[in-house]
Design a protein around this motif. Structure first.
Motif, PDB file in Angstrom:
ATOM      1  N   ILE A   8       0.856  -1.177   0.000  1.00 48.54           N
ATOM      2  CA  ILE A   8       0.000   0.000   0.000  1.00 48.54           C
ATOM      3  C   ILE A   8       0.895   1.231   0.000  1.00 48.54           C
ATOM      4  O   ILE A   8       2.060   1.174   0.421  1.00 48.54           O
ATOM      5  CB  ILE A   8      -0.962   0.026   1.203  1.00 48.54           C
ATOM      6  CG1 ILE A   8      -0.197   0.185   2.521  1.00 48.54           C
ATOM      7  CG2 ILE A   8      -1.816  -1.245   1.233  1.00 48.54           C
ATOM      8  CD1 ILE A   8      -1.101   0.428   3.730  1.00 48.54           C
ATOM      9  N   CYS A  39      -2.335  -0.858  -3.532  1.00 47.48           N
ATOM     10  CA  CYS A  39      -3.444   0.016  -3.183  1.00 47.48           C
ATOM     11  C   CYS A  39      -2.903   1.372  -2.775  1.00 47.48           C
ATOM     12  O   CYS A  39      -2.053   1.469  -1.873  1.00 47.48           O
ATOM     13  CB  CYS A  39      -4.282  -0.567  -2.051  1.00 47.48           C
ATOM     14  SG  CYS A  39      -5.721   0.450  -1.614  1.00 47.48           S
ATOM     15  N   MET A  65      -5.192  -0.398  -7.050  1.00 46.89           N
ATOM     16  CA  MET A  65      -6.499  -0.026  -6.529  1.00 46.89           C
ATOM     17  C   MET A  65      -6.411   1.311  -5.824  1.00 46.89           C
ATOM     18  O   MET A  65      -5.331   1.735  -5.403  1.00 46.89           O
ATOM     19  CB  MET A  65      -6.997  -1.095  -5.547  1.00 46.89           C
ATOM     20  CG  MET A  65      -7.201  -2.464  -6.175  1.00 46.89           C
ATOM     21  SD  MET A  65      -7.367  -3.784  -4.942  1.00 46.89           S
ATOM     22  CE  MET A  65      -5.643  -4.161  -4.624  1.00 46.89           C
ATOM     23  N   GLU A  67      -8.054   3.412  -2.586  1.00 49.46           N
ATOM     24  CA  GLU A  67      -8.883   3.369  -1.376  1.00 49.46           C
ATOM     25  C   GLU A  67      -8.957   4.778  -0.791  1.00 49.46           C
ATOM     26  O   GLU A  67      -7.993   5.258  -0.193  1.00 49.46           O
ATOM     27  CB  GLU A  67      -8.295   2.403  -0.354  1.00 49.46           C
ATOM     28  CG  GLU A  67      -9.024   2.372   0.985  1.00 49.46           C
ATOM     29  CD  GLU A  67     -10.524   2.208   0.834  1.00 49.46           C
ATOM     30  OE1 GLU A  67     -11.263   3.130   1.231  1.00 49.46           O
ATOM     31  OE2 GLU A  67     -10.952   1.155   0.297  1.00 49.46           O
ATOM     32  N   ALA A  75      -6.648   0.471   3.608  1.00 45.45           N
ATOM     33  CA  ALA A  75      -5.916   0.102   2.397  1.00 45.45           C
ATOM     34  C   ALA A  75      -5.478  -1.358   2.444  1.00 45.45           C
ATOM     35  O   ALA A  75      -5.546  -2.080   1.435  1.00 45.45           O
ATOM     36  CB  ALA A  75      -4.714   1.021   2.216  1.00 45.45           C
ATOM     37  N   ARG A  78      -8.324  -3.574   1.666  1.00 53.65           N
ATOM     38  CA  ARG A  78      -8.675  -3.566   0.249  1.00 53.65           C
ATOM     39  C   ARG A  78      -7.834  -4.594  -0.513  1.00 53.65           C
ATOM     40  O   ARG A  78      -8.347  -5.335  -1.367  1.00 53.65           O
ATOM     41  CB  ARG A  78      -8.445  -2.159  -0.313  1.00 53.65           C
ATOM     42  CG  ARG A  78      -8.874  -1.976  -1.758  1.00 53.65           C
ATOM     43  CD  ARG A  78     -10.393  -1.981  -1.895  1.00 53.65           C
ATOM     44  NE  ARG A  78     -10.776  -1.768  -3.277  1.00 53.65           N
ATOM     45  CZ  ARG A  78     -10.969  -0.560  -3.827  1.00 53.65           C
ATOM     46  NH1 ARG A  78     -10.853   0.543  -3.080  1.00 53.65           N
ATOM     47  NH2 ARG A  78     -11.319  -0.447  -5.087  1.00 53.65           N
ATOM     48  N   VAL A  79      -6.536  -4.649  -0.199  1.00 56.03           N
ATOM     49  CA  VAL A  79      -5.655  -5.625  -0.845  1.00 56.03           C
ATOM     50  C   VAL A  79      -6.005  -7.044  -0.394  1.00 56.03           C
ATOM     51  O   VAL A  79      -6.071  -7.971  -1.215  1.00 56.03           O
ATOM     52  CB  VAL A  79      -4.177  -5.304  -0.544  1.00 56.03           C
ATOM     53  CG1 VAL A  79      -3.264  -6.380  -1.124  1.00 56.03           C
ATOM     54  CG2 VAL A  79      -3.806  -3.934  -1.102  1.00 56.03           C
TER      55      VAL A  79
END
Length: 331
Positions: A8, A39, A65, A67, A75, A78-79
């Motif tokens: 991230i 992310c 991505m 976030e 974050a 999200r991953v």
């Protein structure tokens, strides 16, 4: 075996670029299918060009991505969610101010498989930023290096005797068996967004659910220190805040916390009293002693603050500048 290599990032494009360069150079373990899941924790992308350049350098899929909810655990989740949904077997994390050694991933995966680990981690080597350091910055860096070495050596010794099964594993060098998470339905605690420590809590939550943690001595990464962090004030705040969070999470107890705080304050005061004499004899030793004084005072303050219920705001909005790149270090 399908591996998601994750990271991230937030407003550290130069650090991310160096990380991606090292990921491009790392060894690809035989019999594995790798993809990169990144992310960016921001409301709009500021590193897309960096990631696009990396995408052109590697044969594996690369996903970036976004976030927008600010906070490290958002974050990371999200991953983690993407890795679970895409059916990967393992997910790794490293930080966007680190670089990995060529054998990093191969060593991590070998240990995860041969030792049947659910969560594994490896050592992080603090390294200097480019350019000349001031004597105090060098003293702080030397202290960070010495402490990291002591921790790595101690954990490596535990791993040799299979005594590392309950160690905390941190996301600055981290590998997770995703089947273990699917069974436990575990994610990073978003309540830690301002305090930090989401990885330690995740690690301890895994242990509470009978996971097997472990240390991988050969899986090295290097963490670039910034000048902004190589200050006594930053090191004090960081250790104070980490100690607050840890004392509350692990429930040290008022009596034990205050006793340990009193001991640390006494040790700091004793060193402070002899500091002029030490400095007169050797300025270098004087700087080393001052770093120790600050560290002991921070530990004591963190224990007292934790006992009083004071929260850590290490990653709150007002402290964000401490976690961004220094212009001097990014050039």
């Amino acid at each position: 075996m399908r591996i998601a290599v994750g990271a991230i990032t937030r407003r550290r494009p130069e650090g991310l670029r160096r990380l991606l360069e090292s990921l491009a150079r790392m060894e690809r373990p035989e019999g594995t299918e790798i993809a990169f899941l990144f992310c960016e924790n921001d409301d709009e992308s500021r590193v897309s060009e960096v990631v696009d350049a990396f995408r052109q350098e590697v044969a594996e899929p690369v996903e970036l991505m976004l976030e927008p909810t600010k906070g490290i655990p958002f974050a990371r989740n999200r991953v983690l969610t993407a890795a679970l949904e895409q059916g990967f077997d393992f997910l790794t994390f490293v930080d966007d101010d680190e670089v990995v050694e060529p054998g990093w991933l191969a060593n991590l995966l070998a240990a995860m498989e041969t030792r049947k680990l659910d969560l594994g981690g490896g050592p992080v080597d603090p390294v200097a930023p480019d350019g000349r350091l001031t004597p105090m910055q060098q003293a702080i860096l030397d202290d960070l290096i010495a402490r990291a070495k002591r921790e790595a050596d101690g954990r490596a010794s535990l791993a040799q005797s299979d005594g590392d099964q309950t160690v905390d594993v941190y996301t600055n060098n981290w590998c997770l068996r995703l089947a273990a998470v699917r069974e436990r339905n575990l994610y990073f605690d978003t309540a830690t967004a301002e305090s930090g420590g989401e990885d330690t809590k995740f690690s301890q939550d895994m242990l509470a659910l009978d996971s097997r943690n472990g240390w991988v001595p050969g899986a090295w990464v290097a963490e670039a220190q910034t000048r902004r962090r190589l200050t006594l004030s930053y090191q004090y705040r960081r250790m104070r805040d980490q100690t607050r969070t840890r004392s509350q999470r692990e429930g040290f107890g008022r009596k034990k916390s205050l006793k340990n705080a009193s001991q640390r304050y006494t040790e700091a005061l004793a060193l402070l009293l002899v500091l002029p004499a030490i400095t007169l004899f050797s300025r270098r030793r004087g700087r080393e002693t001052l770093v120790r004084i600050v560290r002991k005072a921070a530990l004591a303050a963190g224990l007292v603050g934790g006992t009083l219920g004071m929260r850590s705001y290490h990653y709150a909005a007002g402290n964000e500048a401490m976690h961004l790149e220094d212009a001097a270090d990014a050039s």
